[in-house]
Write a protein that holds these residues in place. Structure first.
Motif, short mmCIF file in Angstrom:
data_model
loop_
_atom_site.label_atom_id
_atom_site.label_comp_id
_atom_site.label_asym_id
_atom_site.label_seq_id
_atom_site.Cartn_x
_atom_site.Cartn_y
_atom_site.Cartn_z
N ALA A 103 39.05 38.44 26.93
CA ALA A 103 39.90 39.62 27.08
C ALA A 103 39.46 40.54 28.23
N PHE A 104 38.30 40.27 28.82
CA PHE A 104 37.85 41.06 29.96
C PHE A 104 38.39 40.53 31.29
N THR A 112 42.73 45.21 31.80
CA THR A 112 42.29 46.62 31.82
C THR A 112 41.27 46.93 30.73
N LEU A 113 40.75 45.93 30.04
CA LEU A 113 39.84 46.18 28.93
C LEU A 113 38.61 46.97 29.36
N THR A 167 35.78 36.21 24.22
CA THR A 167 35.62 37.65 24.34
C THR A 167 34.25 38.11 23.87
N LEU A 168 33.73 37.50 22.81
CA LEU A 168 32.37 37.82 22.36
C LEU A 168 31.37 37.63 23.50
N HIS A 169 31.43 36.46 24.11
CA HIS A 169 30.50 36.17 25.20
C HIS A 169 30.78 37.05 26.42
N GLY A 170 32.06 37.28 26.71
CA GLY A 170 32.41 38.14 27.84
C GLY A 170 31.84 39.54 27.69
#
Length: 184
Positions: A89-90, A94-95, A121-124
């Motif tokens: 999600a990054f 715009t997160l 997303t966790l890893h990001g």
């Protein structure tokens, strides 16, 4: 704690709880109920709630009924909605700006699908310097065993196990159940 200076807040990040994504997922109603509970508790403490919506050219076309967030979700008009086209999600969204505005150095992650967007997303978040908590009973996935994946409950359990044991210098990672999340 977080390696992001002056970021002492927490944000609740809910990914891809969309009509087509949530068809046939494991323990759908329980996960939705847990997300609704998390959002309610977050709002009571002023914790920002950020929604994520995935779109793709061949499925989940932007603006279609299948792309929309579930009607059962308590999305407030003031909640940021981040639109994405990648698992993380990054990536190209715009997160990061939303989390900077919220002064968040810690993200709580819930949503779908465990083995794709949730994991990415966790890893990001962790590699970008955030403390990251996976809400262990508020994420889900569909049955992908016909393509060689484990059963959904095994995918979820494995993700909870490895995330609760994840480490990074100066950051924390954890997997906690909805009832154990402390909004302050």
């Amino acid at each position: 704690m977080t390696t992001l200076p002056d970021r002492h807040a927490t944000a609740l990040l809910i990914g891809d709880v969309q009509n087509d994504v949530m068809v046939g997922v494991h323990e759908r109603e329980r996960v939705i109920d847990n997300i609704v509970s998390l959002v309610s508790r977050a709002r009571e403490t002023g914790t920002p709630v950020i929604w994520v919506q995935h779109s793709a050219d061949q499925e989940l076309n932007f603006g279609t009924d299948g792309w929309k967030l579930l009607e059962a979700l308590p999305v407030a008009s003031s909640d940021p909605i981040v639109h994405k086209k990648h698992g993380d999600a990054f990536e190209d969204t715009t997160l990061e700006e939303e989390l900077t505005t919220a002064e968040a150095g810690h993200v709580l992650v819930a949503g779908a699908q465990t083995d794709f967007c949730v994991r990415s997303t966790l890893h990001g978040a962790l590699v970008r310097g955030y403390d990251v908590t996976l809400v262990s009973d508020a994420h889900t996935t569909e049955d992908l065993t016909k393509w060689g994946a484990p059963l959904p409950e095994q995918v979820i359990a494995h993700t909870n196990l490895y995330w609760d044991n994840q480490t990074a210098p100066g950051r924390t990672a954890a997997a906690l159940a909805t009832e154990d999340i402390a909004f302050t």
